[in-house]
Design a protein around this motif. Structure first.
Motif, mmCIF file in Angstrom:
data_model
loop_
_atom_site.group_PDB
_atom_site.id
_atom_site.type_symbol
_atom_site.label_atom_id
_atom_site.label_comp_id
_atom_site.label_asym_id
_atom_site.label_seq_id
_atom_site.Cartn_x
_atom_site.Cartn_y
_atom_site.Cartn_z
ATOM 1 N N GLY A 20 14.014 3.031 15.156
ATOM 2 C CA GLY A 20 15.327 3.324 14.602
ATOM 3 C C GLY A 20 15.309 3.763 13.161
ATOM 4 O O GLY A 20 16.285 4.278 12.652
ATOM 5 N N THR A 21 14.196 3.609 12.460
ATOM 6 C CA THR A 21 14.183 3.886 11.026
ATOM 7 C C THR A 21 14.375 5.349 10.729
ATOM 8 O O THR A 21 15.171 5.750 9.894
ATOM 9 N N ALA A 24 17.990 6.473 11.344
ATOM 10 C CA ALA A 24 18.938 6.017 10.338
ATOM 11 C C ALA A 24 18.781 6.810 9.056
ATOM 12 O O ALA A 24 19.751 7.168 8.404
ATOM 13 N N ASP A 25 17.532 7.139 8.661
ATOM 14 C CA ASP A 25 17.329 7.923 7.455
ATOM 15 C C ASP A 25 17.939 9.308 7.607
ATOM 16 O O ASP A 25 18.524 9.854 6.688
ATOM 17 N N ALA A 52 20.478 4.164 15.187
ATOM 18 C CA ALA A 52 19.399 3.168 15.132
ATOM 19 C C ALA A 52 19.486 2.186 16.288
ATOM 20 O O ALA A 52 18.481 1.828 16.895
ATOM 21 N N ASP A 55 18.332 3.894 19.487
ATOM 22 C CA ASP A 55 16.873 3.977 19.533
ATOM 23 C C ASP A 55 16.253 2.629 19.888
ATOM 24 O O ASP A 55 15.293 2.554 20.662
#
Length: 338
Positions: A20-21, A24-25, A52, A55
């Motif tokens: 999910g990182t 989100a970015d 996120a 995911d």
């Protein structure tokens, strides 16, 4: 408070968090957040959080059974509120201790009693305080809180809860062993007129009783309502999650009651040990145990006693100008800043 939170507050494994990182970015990069309104910032954060979460769910094999989002959000907010309150109370208590170490409290409590009375009945007051100190009880409550939070996380994810049940059972046994606080016998009739000891006993007794009552209620809820809904295989009966949430709330109240008792114990110990600025010139010190007493340049001693006490004292490093009386006279004289 460490341990798993309620309401699925975030990914619980490294794979999901890593998945999910990046999403989100991507949702927040280059959006010019600083120049937008609050609604737009929240909307973009919501979209990024949704990506996120999606995911994370995909990494776990798909979404779980549908749940009421309002209830999930309420649990998450309630958990965050409780943990924040506990952290604030612990920090505030530490700050109070540091402040009391710098200057005596004169708020109408035990410290406001005459120094001669506090010194004369010091041993009895310290004994009462020691016997009311909730030594292992707060530790047992903390472990029970971690175990029930772990259980709640497993139940909300629909995962087997057998290991969490074992941890809860052990925490319950530890809580039961630590639950009984020693009962201090009432003072003999000849001493009942001394308000200092009676006040100390009353303050400690009220808080000790409240802690014992709340801890007993939490233990009963654990043993009679929650554990019977769980079995060693990890399956759970109807209402297990709701009971676990109730138990978490009850344990938070137990912890707060324990902190209140601990503060009362420290107040009694302070009244028996802190004689900075006290006038002891008219007190007969022969035969009185002075070990552990804190004093400074403002403390007034009977004739001939200051030099004796100074030889037996050591400096307290964190508080300049304050000395504590040791067990035996030292080899050198310790100066007190005036």
């Amino acid at each position: 408070m460490s341990g798993p939170g309620r309401g699925g507050s975030g990914p619980r494994d490294g794979t999901a968090a890593g998945a999910g990182t990046g999403a989100a970015d991507t949702g927040l990069t280059g959006t010019g957040v600083a120049g937008t309104g609050l609604d737009e910032v929240l909307a973009r954060a919501h979209r990024a959080l949704g990506i996120a979460v999606q995911d994370a769910l995909t990494g776990r094999g798909g979404p779980p059974e549908p749940r009421d989002p309002d209830r999930a959000l309420a649990r998450l907010l309630a958990s965050a509120h409780r943990q924040t309150l506990a952290a604030v109370e612990q920090r505030t208590d530490r700050l109070r201790q540091r402040e009391r170490a710098r200057r005596p409290a004169r708020d109408g409590g035990l410290m406001s009693r005459p120094a001669a009375v506090r010194l004369k009945y010091r041993e009895e007051a310290l004994r009462i305080a020691r016997e009311h100190r909730p030594q292992g009880l707060l530790t047992a409550v903390g472990r029970a809180q971690l175990a029930v939070q772990w259980l709640i996380g497993l139940l909300e994810e629909g995962r087997p809860a057998g290991r969490a049940r074992g941890a809860l059972a052990r925490a319950g046994e530890e809580l039961e062993r630590a639950l009984v606080l020693p009962r201090v016998p009432r003072l003999p009739p000849a001493l009942t007129g001394y308000a200092f000891l009676e006040t100390a006993r009353e303050r400690l007794g009220v808080r000790s009783g409240r802690l014992t009552e709340r801890a007993s209620g939490s233990l009963g809820l654990l043993e009679t309502e929650l554990l019977p809904r769980l079995d060693d295989s990890g399956s759970c009966g109807a209402g297990a999650l709701e009971v676990a949430l109730d138990l978490a709330d009850d344990l938070d109240l137990v912890q707060r009651a324990g902190m209140a008792l601990l503060r009362a114990v420290r107040e009694a110990e302070e009244a028996g040990n802190d004689f900075r600025g006290a006038d002891l010139r008219d007190v007969s010190l022969e035969g009185l145990p002075l070990e552990g007493i804190r004093w400074d340049a403002r403390t007034l001693w009977p004739p001939g006693w200051e030099s004796r006490v100074r030889r037996a004292s050591l400096a307290i490093g964190e508080v300049p100008g304050v000395l504590v009386v040791g067990r035996e006279p030292g080899d050198r004289t310790v100066r007190v800043d005036r």
